[in-house]
Design a protein around this motif. Structure first.
Motif, PDB file in Angstrom:
ATOM      1  N   LEU A   1       0.889  -1.157   0.000  1.00 36.14           N
ATOM      2  CA  LEU A   1       0.000   0.000   0.000  1.00 36.14           C
ATOM      3  C   LEU A   1       0.927   1.206   0.000  1.00 36.14           C
ATOM      4  O   LEU A   1       1.571   1.510   1.004  1.00 36.14           O
ATOM      5  CB  LEU A   1      -0.905   0.013   1.235  1.00 36.14           C
ATOM      6  CG  LEU A   1      -2.104   0.960   1.214  1.00 36.14           C
ATOM      7  CD1 LEU A   1      -2.994   0.721   2.429  1.00 36.14           C
ATOM      8  CD2 LEU A   1      -1.775   2.396   1.054  1.00 36.14           C
TER       9      LEU A   1
ATOM     10  N   THR B   1       1.305   4.998  -0.109  1.00 32.48           N
ATOM     11  CA  THR B   1       0.475   6.159   0.185  1.00 32.48           C
ATOM     12  C   THR B   1       1.279   7.443   0.054  1.00 32.48           C
ATOM     13  O   THR B   1       2.370   7.564   0.618  1.00 32.48           O
ATOM     14  CB  THR B   1      -0.168   6.043   1.584  1.00 32.48           C
ATOM     15  OG1 THR B   1      -1.020   7.164   1.808  1.00 32.48           O
ATOM     16  CG2 THR B   1       0.859   5.950   2.699  1.00 32.48           C
TER      17      THR B   1
ATOM     18  N   VAL C   1       3.166  -1.354   4.044  1.00 26.14           N
ATOM     19  CA  VAL C   1       2.750   0.022   3.797  1.00 26.14           C
ATOM     20  C   VAL C   1       4.011   0.854   3.632  1.00 26.14           C
ATOM     21  O   VAL C   1       4.988   0.661   4.354  1.00 26.14           O
ATOM     22  CB  VAL C   1       1.886   0.563   4.963  1.00 26.14           C
ATOM     23  CG1 VAL C   1       1.524   2.029   4.739  1.00 26.14           C
ATOM     24  CG2 VAL C   1       0.638  -0.285   5.157  1.00 26.14           C
TER      25      VAL C   1
ATOM     26  N   ASN D   1      -3.465   6.784  -2.784  1.00 20.98           N
ATOM     27  CA  ASN D   1      -3.058   5.439  -2.362  1.00 20.98           C
ATOM     28  C   ASN D   1      -3.043   4.500  -3.553  1.00 20.98           C
ATOM     29  O   ASN D   1      -3.992   4.468  -4.338  1.00 20.98           O
ATOM     30  CB  ASN D   1      -4.016   4.897  -1.298  1.00 20.98           C
ATOM     31  CG  ASN D   1      -3.934   5.680  -0.014  1.00 20.98           C
ATOM     32  OD1 ASN D   1      -2.851   5.951   0.478  1.00 20.98           O
ATOM     33  ND2 ASN D   1      -5.067   6.059   0.533  1.00 20.98           N
TER      34      ASN D   1
ATOM     35  N   TYR E   1      -2.586   0.461  -4.379  1.00 20.11           N
ATOM     36  CA  TYR E   1      -2.633  -0.890  -3.830  1.00 20.11           C
ATOM     37  C   TYR E   1      -2.016  -1.812  -4.876  1.00 20.11           C
ATOM     38  O   TYR E   1      -2.526  -1.916  -5.993  1.00 20.11           O
ATOM     39  CB  TYR E   1      -4.081  -1.286  -3.527  1.00 20.11           C
ATOM     40  CG  TYR E   1      -4.746  -0.333  -2.553  1.00 20.11           C
ATOM     41  CD1 TYR E   1      -4.794  -0.622  -1.200  1.00 20.11           C
ATOM     42  CD2 TYR E   1      -5.312   0.858  -2.989  1.00 20.11           C
ATOM     43  CE1 TYR E   1      -5.403   0.245  -0.303  1.00 20.11           C
ATOM     44  CE2 TYR E   1      -5.922   1.737  -2.098  1.00 20.11           C
ATOM     45  CZ  TYR E   1      -5.958   1.427  -0.759  1.00 20.11           C
ATOM     46  OH  TYR E   1      -6.560   2.297   0.125  1.00 20.11           O
TER      47      TYR E   1
ATOM     48  N   MET F   1     -10.822   1.016   2.224  1.00 17.89           N
ATOM     49  CA  MET F   1      -9.367   0.861   2.162  1.00 17.89           C
ATOM     50  C   MET F   1      -8.953  -0.552   2.551  1.00 17.89           C
ATOM     51  O   MET F   1      -8.104  -1.156   1.890  1.00 17.89           O
ATOM     52  CB  MET F   1      -8.679   1.885   3.073  1.00 17.89           C
ATOM     53  CG  MET F   1      -8.818   3.312   2.606  1.00 17.89           C
ATOM     54  SD  MET F   1      -8.047   4.488   3.752  1.00 17.89           S
ATOM     55  CE  MET F   1      -6.327   4.102   3.490  1.00 17.89           C
TER      56      MET F   1
ATOM     57  N   VAL G   1      -6.875  -3.429   0.450  1.00 16.55           N
ATOM     58  CA  VAL G   1      -5.695  -4.098   0.986  1.00 16.55           C
ATOM     59  C   VAL G   1      -5.867  -5.619   0.844  1.00 16.55           C
ATOM     60  O   VAL G   1      -4.958  -6.311   0.381  1.00 16.55           O
ATOM     61  CB  VAL G   1      -5.461  -3.720   2.473  1.00 16.55           C
ATOM     62  CG1 VAL G   1      -4.490  -4.674   3.144  1.00 16.55           C
ATOM     63  CG2 VAL G   1      -4.970  -2.292   2.585  1.00 16.55           C
TER      64      VAL G   1
END
Length: 128
Positions: free
Chosen positions: A20, A22, A52, A97, A99, A119, A123
């Motif tokens: 992820l 961001t 992340v 974001n 993914y 979200m 994920v």
């Protein structure tokens, strides 16, 4: 890209993991609202292969990025973004974001605030 500590970072180092990615700003209100969720997702899905990665896009100093990380208990890499990075990744408004699944394929891209449940669904799809 570089970490807030000045160390080089390559997304390719995360091959085989869902990511992820961001793009955020330390003072961006919706970014700050979703940061606790990102920390939660990192902790909840780390053993399942999620990583992340945050990219700070407001040109904040390393010290302010580290302060942000401490405030939110961020335990994932925070990178220093730039206009060139923003252009490369098509970043307009924040947060943005991406993914990415384990094969390196983008499964979803979102811009702006969104519900936590959505979200988390994105994920989970990246982890499949």
């Amino acid at each position: 890209m570089q970490t807030s500590l000045g160390k080089p970072f390559r997304l390719s180092s995360l091959r085989g993991q869902a990511v992820l990615l961001t793009f955020y700003g330390n003072t961006c209100v919706p970014c700050r609202a979703e940061t606790p969720w990102l920390v939660e997702f990192q902790n909840k899905y780390k053993e399942s292969g999620l990583q992340v990665v945050g990219v700070e896009m407001y040109g904040s100093s390393a010290a302010s990025i580290q302060k942000f990380a401490a405030e939110f208990h961020v335990d994932y890499p925070l990178l220093v973004g730039s206009d060139a990075v923003g252009d490369l990744y098509g970043v307009g408004g924040l947060p943005v974001n991406y993914y990415i699944n384990r094969r390196g394929i983008l499964t979803r891209a979102t811009e702006g605030a969104m519900p936590k449940a959505d979200m988390e669904t994105f994920v989970q799809k990246a982890l499949d």
